[in-house]
Design a protein around this motif. Structure first.
Motif, PDB file in Angstrom:
ATOM      1  N   GLU A  41      -7.213   2.535   8.261  1.00  0.00           N
ATOM      2  CA  GLU A  41      -6.398   1.333   8.163  1.00  0.00           C
ATOM      3  C   GLU A  41      -5.489   1.260   9.387  1.00  0.00           C
ATOM      4  O   GLU A  41      -4.763   2.204   9.688  1.00  0.00           O
ATOM      5  CB  GLU A  41      -5.548   1.378   6.892  1.00  0.00           C
ATOM      6  CG  GLU A  41      -4.783   0.108   6.627  1.00  0.00           C
ATOM      7  CD  GLU A  41      -4.059   0.166   5.300  1.00  0.00           C
ATOM      8  OE1 GLU A  41      -2.873  -0.204   5.287  1.00  0.00           O
ATOM      9  OE2 GLU A  41      -4.665   0.589   4.301  1.00  0.00           O
ATOM     10  N   VAL A  42      -5.562   0.138  10.087  1.00  0.00           N
ATOM     11  CA  VAL A  42      -4.741  -0.086  11.271  1.00  0.00           C
ATOM     12  C   VAL A  42      -3.675  -1.111  10.914  1.00  0.00           C
ATOM     13  O   VAL A  42      -3.984  -2.198  10.432  1.00  0.00           O
ATOM     14  CB  VAL A  42      -5.603  -0.592  12.455  1.00  0.00           C
ATOM     15  CG1 VAL A  42      -4.739  -0.835  13.679  1.00  0.00           C
ATOM     16  CG2 VAL A  42      -6.710   0.398  12.774  1.00  0.00           C
ATOM     17  N   ASN A  43      -2.419  -0.751  11.117  1.00  0.00           N
ATOM     18  CA  ASN A  43      -1.297  -1.635  10.797  1.00  0.00           C
ATOM     19  C   ASN A  43      -0.866  -2.408  12.039  1.00  0.00           C
ATOM     20  O   ASN A  43      -0.534  -1.818  13.064  1.00  0.00           O
ATOM     21  CB  ASN A  43      -0.110  -0.821  10.268  1.00  0.00           C
ATOM     22  CG  ASN A  43      -0.422  -0.148   8.960  1.00  0.00           C
ATOM     23  OD1 ASN A  43      -1.020  -0.766   8.085  1.00  0.00           O
ATOM     24  ND2 ASN A  43      -0.048   1.114   8.826  1.00  0.00           N
ATOM     25  N   TYR A  44      -0.880  -3.722  11.923  1.00  0.00           N
ATOM     26  CA  TYR A  44      -0.380  -4.604  12.974  1.00  0.00           C
ATOM     27  C   TYR A  44       0.994  -5.103  12.556  1.00  0.00           C
ATOM     28  O   TYR A  44       1.438  -4.888  11.434  1.00  0.00           O
ATOM     29  CB  TYR A  44      -1.318  -5.809  13.164  1.00  0.00           C
ATOM     30  CG  TYR A  44      -2.727  -5.428  13.537  1.00  0.00           C
ATOM     31  CD1 TYR A  44      -3.033  -4.968  14.804  1.00  0.00           C
ATOM     32  CD2 TYR A  44      -3.766  -5.542  12.611  1.00  0.00           C
ATOM     33  CE1 TYR A  44      -4.328  -4.621  15.144  1.00  0.00           C
ATOM     34  CE2 TYR A  44      -5.064  -5.200  12.946  1.00  0.00           C
ATOM     35  CZ  TYR A  44      -5.332  -4.744  14.213  1.00  0.00           C
ATOM     36  OH  TYR A  44      -6.610  -4.406  14.541  1.00  0.00           O
ATOM     37  N   LEU A  45       1.668  -5.809  13.419  1.00  0.00           N
ATOM     38  CA  LEU A  45       2.964  -6.385  13.064  1.00  0.00           C
ATOM     39  C   LEU A  45       2.822  -7.436  11.965  1.00  0.00           C
ATOM     40  O   LEU A  45       3.704  -7.618  11.134  1.00  0.00           O
ATOM     41  CB  LEU A  45       3.616  -7.025  14.300  1.00  0.00           C
ATOM     42  CG  LEU A  45       4.085  -6.063  15.391  1.00  0.00           C
ATOM     43  CD1 LEU A  45       4.584  -6.844  16.601  1.00  0.00           C
ATOM     44  CD2 LEU A  45       5.170  -5.144  14.876  1.00  0.00           C
ATOM     45  N   PHE A  46       1.712  -8.128  11.953  1.00  0.00           N
ATOM     46  CA  PHE A  46       1.505  -9.244  11.026  1.00  0.00           C
ATOM     47  C   PHE A  46       0.524  -8.928   9.900  1.00  0.00           C
ATOM     48  O   PHE A  46       0.194  -9.802   9.108  1.00  0.00           O
ATOM     49  CB  PHE A  46       1.034 -10.490  11.795  1.00  0.00           C
ATOM     50  CG  PHE A  46      -0.112 -10.215  12.714  1.00  0.00           C
ATOM     51  CD1 PHE A  46      -1.421 -10.249  12.242  1.00  0.00           C
ATOM     52  CD2 PHE A  46       0.114  -9.917  14.045  1.00  0.00           C
ATOM     53  CE1 PHE A  46      -2.478  -9.993  13.093  1.00  0.00           C
ATOM     54  CE2 PHE A  46      -0.951  -9.661  14.896  1.00  0.00           C
ATOM     55  CZ  PHE A  46      -2.243  -9.702  14.428  1.00  0.00           C
ATOM     56  N   GLY A  47       0.027  -7.708   9.819  1.00  0.00           N
ATOM     57  CA  GLY A  47      -0.902  -7.371   8.743  1.00  0.00           C
ATOM     58  C   GLY A  47      -1.623  -6.064   8.995  1.00  0.00           C
ATOM     59  O   GLY A  47      -1.288  -5.314   9.909  1.00  0.00           O
ATOM     60  N   TRP A  93     -10.735  -0.516  10.302  1.00  0.00           N
ATOM     61  CA  TRP A  93     -11.566  -0.376  11.490  1.00  0.00           C
ATOM     62  C   TRP A  93     -12.225   0.994  11.471  1.00  0.00           C
ATOM     63  O   TRP A  93     -11.624   1.967  11.014  1.00  0.00           O
ATOM     64  CB  TRP A  93     -10.717  -0.464  12.760  1.00  0.00           C
ATOM     65  CG  TRP A  93     -10.239  -1.841  13.104  1.00  0.00           C
ATOM     66  CD1 TRP A  93      -9.197  -2.505  12.538  1.00  0.00           C
ATOM     67  CD2 TRP A  93     -10.780  -2.706  14.082  1.00  0.00           C
ATOM     68  NE1 TRP A  93      -9.041  -3.729  13.124  1.00  0.00           N
ATOM     69  CE2 TRP A  93     -10.011  -3.883  14.084  1.00  0.00           C
ATOM     70  CE3 TRP A  93     -11.847  -2.621  14.975  1.00  0.00           C
ATOM     71  CZ2 TRP A  93     -10.269  -4.947  14.925  1.00  0.00           C
ATOM     72  CZ3 TRP A  93     -12.089  -3.673  15.826  1.00  0.00           C
ATOM     73  CH2 TRP A  93     -11.317  -4.834  15.785  1.00  0.00           C
ATOM     74  N   PRO A  94     -13.418   1.108  12.035  1.00  0.00           N
ATOM     75  CA  PRO A  94     -14.003   2.449  12.201  1.00  0.00           C
ATOM     76  C   PRO A  94     -13.162   3.241  13.211  1.00  0.00           C
ATOM     77  O   PRO A  94     -12.705   2.702  14.219  1.00  0.00           O
ATOM     78  CB  PRO A  94     -15.395   2.193  12.752  1.00  0.00           C
ATOM     79  CG  PRO A  94     -15.678   0.752  12.482  1.00  0.00           C
ATOM     80  CD  PRO A  94     -14.360   0.062  12.405  1.00  0.00           C
ATOM     81  N   LEU A  95     -12.931   4.499  12.922  1.00  0.00           N
ATOM     82  CA  LEU A  95     -12.096   5.343  13.786  1.00  0.00           C
ATOM     83  C   LEU A  95     -12.666   5.430  15.198  1.00  0.00           C
ATOM     84  O   LEU A  95     -11.915   5.521  16.168  1.00  0.00           O
ATOM     85  CB  LEU A  95     -11.951   6.733  13.173  1.00  0.00           C
ATOM     86  CG  LEU A  95     -10.982   7.695  13.853  1.00  0.00           C
ATOM     87  CD1 LEU A  95      -9.604   7.086  13.984  1.00  0.00           C
ATOM     88  CD2 LEU A  95     -10.920   9.010  13.112  1.00  0.00           C
TER      89      LEU A  95
END
Length: 113
Positions: free
Chosen positions: A29-35, A39-41
């Protein structure tokens, strides 16, 4: 020879990153500022390496550009100083020649020889 070592180091580094990325294929799980997103590592690793390379390359280009500008400035300054030295050398040579022609024999110490 330095270029060959740099190329060899780059190839070894790319191989290590590729092996590390292929081993780690789980989704993360990749955390962005907006959500967030899954993604595959492997893509996260390769994307991080790519972005790091872009940043390092950009810094290197800026540094190279500033050094080239400094070299041009110093070459211009060196040329101006070299012209001044040549001008002073020619003036001193001309002055010495004129002084030798204007000295009478009885003053320069060769009067009765």
């Amino acid at each position: 020879m330095k270029f060959q070592w740099t190329l060899l180091f780059g190839i070894v580094f790319a191989l290590i990153v590729a092996i590390f990325a292929v081993i780690n294929v789980d989704n993360v799980e990749v955390n962005y500022l907006f959500g967030t997103a899954e993604w595959p590592l492997i893509l996260v690793i390769l994307g991080s390496v790519f972005m790091g390379g872009i940043i390092i390359g950009s810094v290197g280009l800026v540094r190279m550009y500033s050094l080239q500008r400094k070299v041009k400035q110093l070459e211009k300054q060196n040329s101006a100083l070299q012209d001044e030295v040549n001008k002073n050398s020619a003036f001193k040579s001309e002055e010495t020649t004129l002084n030798k022609k204007n000295i009478p024999d009885h003053i320069d110490g060769h009067e009765g020889e």
